[in-house]
Design a protein around this motif. Structure first.
Motif, PDB file in Angstrom:
ATOM      1  N   GLU A   1      -5.264   7.307  11.731  1.00 32.68           N
ATOM      2  CA  GLU A   1      -6.539   7.432  12.431  1.00 32.68           C
ATOM      3  C   GLU A   1      -7.089   6.065  12.844  1.00 32.68           C
ATOM      4  N   SER A   2      -6.876   5.077  11.987  1.00 33.78           N
ATOM      5  CA  SER A   2      -7.360   3.728  12.294  1.00 33.78           C
ATOM      6  C   SER A   2      -6.478   3.031  13.328  1.00 33.78           C
ATOM      7  N   GLY A   3      -5.263   3.547  13.512  1.00 28.82           N
ATOM      8  CA  GLY A   3      -4.329   2.933  14.448  1.00 28.82           C
ATOM      9  C   GLY A   3      -3.614   1.722  13.905  1.00 28.82           C
ATOM     10  N   ASP A   4      -3.688   1.519  12.573  1.00 28.57           N
ATOM     11  CA  ASP A   4      -3.090   0.333  11.951  1.00 28.57           C
ATOM     12  C   ASP A   4      -2.285   0.752  10.722  1.00 28.57           C
ATOM     13  N   LEU A   5      -0.958   0.679  10.841  1.00 22.44           N
ATOM     14  CA  LEU A   5      -0.094   1.038   9.709  1.00 22.44           C
ATOM     15  C   LEU A   5       0.218  -0.158   8.814  1.00 22.44           C
ATOM     16  N   GLY A   6      -0.267  -1.341   9.193  1.00 20.79           N
ATOM     17  CA  GLY A   6       0.076  -2.533   8.430  1.00 20.79           C
ATOM     18  C   GLY A   6       1.099  -3.357   9.189  1.00 20.79           C
TER      19      GLY A   6
ATOM     20  N   GLY B   1      10.247   6.755   4.665  1.00 22.72           N
ATOM     21  CA  GLY B   1      11.214   7.438   3.803  1.00 22.72           C
ATOM     22  C   GLY B   1      12.263   8.202   4.576  1.00 22.72           C
ATOM     23  N   SER B   2      12.033   8.398   5.871  1.00 28.00           N
ATOM     24  CA  SER B   2      12.999   9.083   6.729  1.00 28.00           C
ATOM     25  C   SER B   2      12.576   8.857   8.171  1.00 28.00           C
ATOM     26  N   VAL B   3      13.397   9.368   9.085  1.00 28.31           N
ATOM     27  CA  VAL B   3      13.019   9.300  10.504  1.00 28.31           C
ATOM     28  C   VAL B   3      12.362  10.610  10.920  1.00 28.31           C
ATOM     29  N   GLY B   4      11.757  11.284   9.958  1.00 23.13           N
ATOM     30  CA  GLY B   4      11.122  12.571  10.181  1.00 23.13           C
ATOM     31  C   GLY B   4       9.693  12.464  10.659  1.00 23.13           C
ATOM     32  N   GLU B   5       8.819  13.320  10.089  1.00 27.50           N
ATOM     33  CA  GLU B   5       7.480  13.535  10.619  1.00 27.50           C
ATOM     34  C   GLU B   5       6.656  12.252  10.724  1.00 27.50           C
ATOM     35  N   TYR B   6       6.599  11.444   9.661  1.00 27.84           N
ATOM     36  CA  TYR B   6       5.770  10.244   9.687  1.00 27.84           C
ATOM     37  C   TYR B   6       6.240   9.280  10.789  1.00 27.84           C
ATOM     38  N   PHE B   7       7.543   9.060  10.845  1.00 24.33           N
ATOM     39  CA  PHE B   7       8.084   8.141  11.852  1.00 24.33           C
ATOM     40  C   PHE B   7       7.837   8.676  13.257  1.00 24.33           C
ATOM     41  N   GLN B   8       8.064   9.971  13.450  1.00 26.51           N
ATOM     42  CA  GLN B   8       7.846  10.557  14.774  1.00 26.51           C
ATOM     43  C   GLN B   8       6.377  10.447  15.184  1.00 26.51           C
ATOM     44  N   THR B   9       5.472  10.666  14.220  1.00 27.25           N
ATOM     45  CA  THR B   9       4.039  10.522  14.498  1.00 27.25           C
ATOM     46  C   THR B   9       3.713   9.095  14.911  1.00 27.25           C
ATOM     47  N   ALA B  10       4.302   8.132  14.209  1.00 30.88           N
ATOM     48  CA  ALA B  10       4.054   6.724  14.525  1.00 30.88           C
ATOM     49  C   ALA B  10       4.538   6.374  15.929  1.00 30.88           C
TER      50      ALA B  10
ATOM     51  N   THR C   1      -3.844   8.423   2.394  1.00 30.83           N
ATOM     52  CA  THR C   1      -3.596   7.065   2.897  1.00 30.83           C
ATOM     53  C   THR C   1      -2.971   7.089   4.286  1.00 30.83           C
ATOM     54  N   TRP C   2      -1.941   7.909   4.451  1.00 33.78           N
ATOM     55  CA  TRP C   2      -1.243   7.965   5.733  1.00 33.78           C
ATOM     56  C   TRP C   2      -2.190   8.407   6.843  1.00 33.78           C
ATOM     57  N   GLU C   3      -2.926   9.467   6.594  1.00 28.80           N
ATOM     58  CA  GLU C   3      -3.836   9.996   7.601  1.00 28.80           C
ATOM     59  C   GLU C   3      -4.891   8.963   8.007  1.00 28.80           C
ATOM     60  N   THR C   4      -5.404   8.243   7.019  1.00 23.28           N
ATOM     61  CA  THR C   4      -6.408   7.213   7.297  1.00 23.28           C
ATOM     62  C   THR C   4      -5.831   6.094   8.143  1.00 23.28           C
ATOM     63  N   ARG C   5      -4.617   5.692   7.807  1.00 23.09           N
ATOM     64  CA  ARG C   5      -3.969   4.615   8.554  1.00 23.09           C
ATOM     65  C   ARG C   5      -3.690   5.036  10.003  1.00 23.09           C
TER      66      ARG C   5
ATOM     67  N   ILE D   1       0.858  -1.189   0.000  1.00 22.47           N
ATOM     68  CA  ILE D   1       0.000   0.000   0.000  1.00 22.47           C
ATOM     69  C   ILE D   1       0.893   1.237   0.000  1.00 22.47           C
ATOM     70  N   PRO D   2       1.040   1.920  -1.135  1.00 20.79           N
ATOM     71  CA  PRO D   2       1.863   3.133  -1.165  1.00 20.79           C
ATOM     72  C   PRO D   2       1.133   4.298  -0.516  1.00 20.79           C
ATOM     73  N   VAL D   3       1.882   5.265  -0.064  1.00 25.68           N
ATOM     74  CA  VAL D   3       1.269   6.447   0.548  1.00 25.68           C
ATOM     75  C   VAL D   3       0.830   7.404  -0.559  1.00 25.68           C
TER      76      VAL D   3
END
Length: 534
Positions: free
Chosen positions: A39-44, A50-59, A33-37, A27-29
């Motif tokens: 919100e659901s609490g499930d990233l797969g 792609g980095s240790v930046g915003e997405y990783f920090q949010t996770a 897609t990211w926001e939905t995942r 499932i590509p972003v």
């Protein structure tokens, strides 16, 4: 980070089923897609950042990742990673900020060095030879050579017009044009990825916004427009898909390539080289190329496990295998026993099938049988080599470090294997390139030209994306740059080009471009401090 979407098929899917009894649904972003995942609490199950930046920090902040310390997951199921990549694991732990381990960076090296030159400066060497090897020191020289090359070969294998470049916008997103940003990196040896809407020069620790007067990005657009004005840009570029571009490159529809995967790796088939046709590197004397430093701490991507994964032990086993030499070789070269193997001296040996796949990614494996050296089971394959390959778009280990399972000097990159060199370079046109340049391989040639290095420590930098207001400005400016960049490339005259650039700069200024510049210059200072800290 994948462009692919859906269930993997082909040889890689067969291997994963054989080894681990799994299927991969990628499932590509894309938009939302990211926001939905989140919100659901499930990233797969398996997550590649792609980095240790915003997405990783949010996770991390939202407890969306499985901690590798829990239940001794790494020790029990990732023993190869734990034993061999302590620096990479420590970098991942530091990036998380809470002391826990959630993943491992990509392109981990066993020792420091430089990676592969992805910016390759390739052109049709056979046509260049026919022109008498004219000296290329500037972009004006390159432009004239490309004009003359098109005159020599106005049509491709299918009878369609040739161009210097056939562009596509699939990978632009809502932002600057990929072909223009890559050209900036090729020309000036600066990084166009680490900070948004501008470049970072590691030799001077400076950030330059794309819209500043005389910026490299505008000059790159100007060169692309000069190509267009001389009928050297495919007029369908704005609507091309990657697949359409790929077909044109394979047929010889492009005379120049910014990167090998868009040039020589598409064009240099046995059929073409047997006919004396070849794409190879020739770097203008006035430019500075760019290459990444490889490090035991790895690069910018990160492999992780989703917090809701039902079988984290299995996913850890998969990741661990992909970080072994065998896994890396499989990711890069295909199925052992069918496409490659080691001889009695430890050399990597390509089979006839493997050579066909390495020379032509569209080689059809449908109906081919493979007996697994791991389980002894026999499978009938489907799909082409490339379409059936590992689709996650992230290499676990650096390709240009020695493969410990092979002989010294052979790396995970096929370009260093004796069997590959012997099989793909014994052509008169290839020997001509070697004799003219004085180098056996493209990597050796580019490593002896001017280039800047992205220090591995830059991968430790975590960019602050800023406030919601700033993100909106970035989105508006990005969209404006994308729209007017395409218009600028298609400008019919220099005057029209300048007018379009003026309009782009004015519109972006109205959105608040100066606000972006100020923010990213502040981020550039933090980047410089991060690099200095090592």
């Amino acid at each position: 980070m994948a462009n692919y979407s859906g269930t993997m098929t082909g040889w890689a899917a067969t291997l994963l089923k054989d080894l681990f009894n799994v299927e991969f649904n990628i499932i590509p972003v894309t938009d939302g897609t990211w926001e939905t995942r989140v919100e659901s609490g499930d990233l797969g199950d398996l997550v590649i950042f792609g980095s240790v930046g915003e997405y990783f920090q949010t996770a991390v902040e939202n407890n969306l990742l499985f901690c590798w310390d829990d239940e001794d997951l790494l020790s029990n199921y990732g023993s190869y990673i734990e034993a061999n990549y302590p620096d990479a694991l420590e970098r991942s732990r530091e990036a998380a900020g809470d002391g826990n381990l959630y993943g491992i960076p990509n392109q981990v090296a066993t020792k420091a060095g430089i990676g592969e030159f992805s910016y390759a400066w390739e052109l049709r060497w056979d046509l260049y030879k026919e022109l008498g090897y004219p000296e290329i020191n500037t972009l004006d020289d390159l432009l004239q050579v490309l004009i003359d090359m098109k005159a020599l070969e106005p049509t491709d294998d299918n009878g369609n017009p040739t161009y210097a470049l056939s562009l596509f916008g699939d990978w632009d997103g809502n932002g600057p044009l990929m072909f223009a940003t890559c050209l900036v990196t090729m020309l000036y040896g600066v990084d166009h990825d680490i900070l948004k809407l501008g470049t970072y020069d590691y030799t001077t620790d400076t950030y330059t916004g794309y819209l500043e007067g005389g910026s490299p990005y505008i000059e790159a657009l100007r060169f692309l427009n000069q190509l267009y004005q001389n009928d050297l840009i495919d007029p369908d570029s704005m609507t091309n898909t990657w697949a359409e571009f790929e077909a044109k490159a394979q047929a010889g529809g492009t005379l120049f390539a910014e990167q090998a995967f868009m040039g020589s790796e598409k064009y240099n088939t046995e059929a073409h080289m047997s006919e004396g046709k070849y794409m190879a590197s020739i770097q203008p004397g006035s430019v500075t190329n760019y290459v990444d430093e490889v490090s035991t701490s790895g690069s910018s991507y990160l492999w992780a496990i989703g917090g809701n994964c039902e079988y984290p032990e299995l996913v850890m086993q998969i990741i661990n295998w992909l970080y072994t030499p065998e896994g890396m070789m499989t990711n890069n070269a295909g199925l052992r026993g069918l496409m490659w193997d080691y001889d009695e001296n430890g050399n990597t040996v390509l089979t006839d099938v493997g050579l066909a796949c390495m020379s032509d990614g569209s080689y059809d494996l449908s109906g081919t049988e493979w007996t697994s050296p791991y389980t002894g089971e026999t499978y009938t394959l489907n799909n082409t080599y490339v379409d059936g390959s590992c689709q996650w778009n992230s290499q676990t280990m650096s390709p240009y470090v020695n493969n410990p399972d092979s002989v010294e000097g052979e790396t995970f990159s096929k370009k260093t294997w004796t069997s590959y060199i012997d099989a793909t370079m014994d052509y008169d046109i290839v020997h001509d390139w070697q004799e003219t340049t004085g180098y056996e391989t493209q990597q050796a040639y580019l490593a002896d030209q001017a280039y800047n290095i992205k220090p591995a420590a830059a991968n430790n930098f975590i960019m602050d994306e800023g406030s919601t207001e700033l993100k909106l400005v970035v989105e508006q400016v990005s969209g404006s740059i994308n729209k007017y960049s395409w218009q600028a490339i298609y400008a019919a005259s220099d005057a029209e080009f300048d007018s379009i650039i003026d309009t782009m700069q004015s519109e972006c200024a109205a959105y608040g471009y100066d606000q972006i510049l100020e923010w990213y210059r502040g981020q550039a200072e933090i980047l410089a401090e991060t690099i200095a800290a090592g």
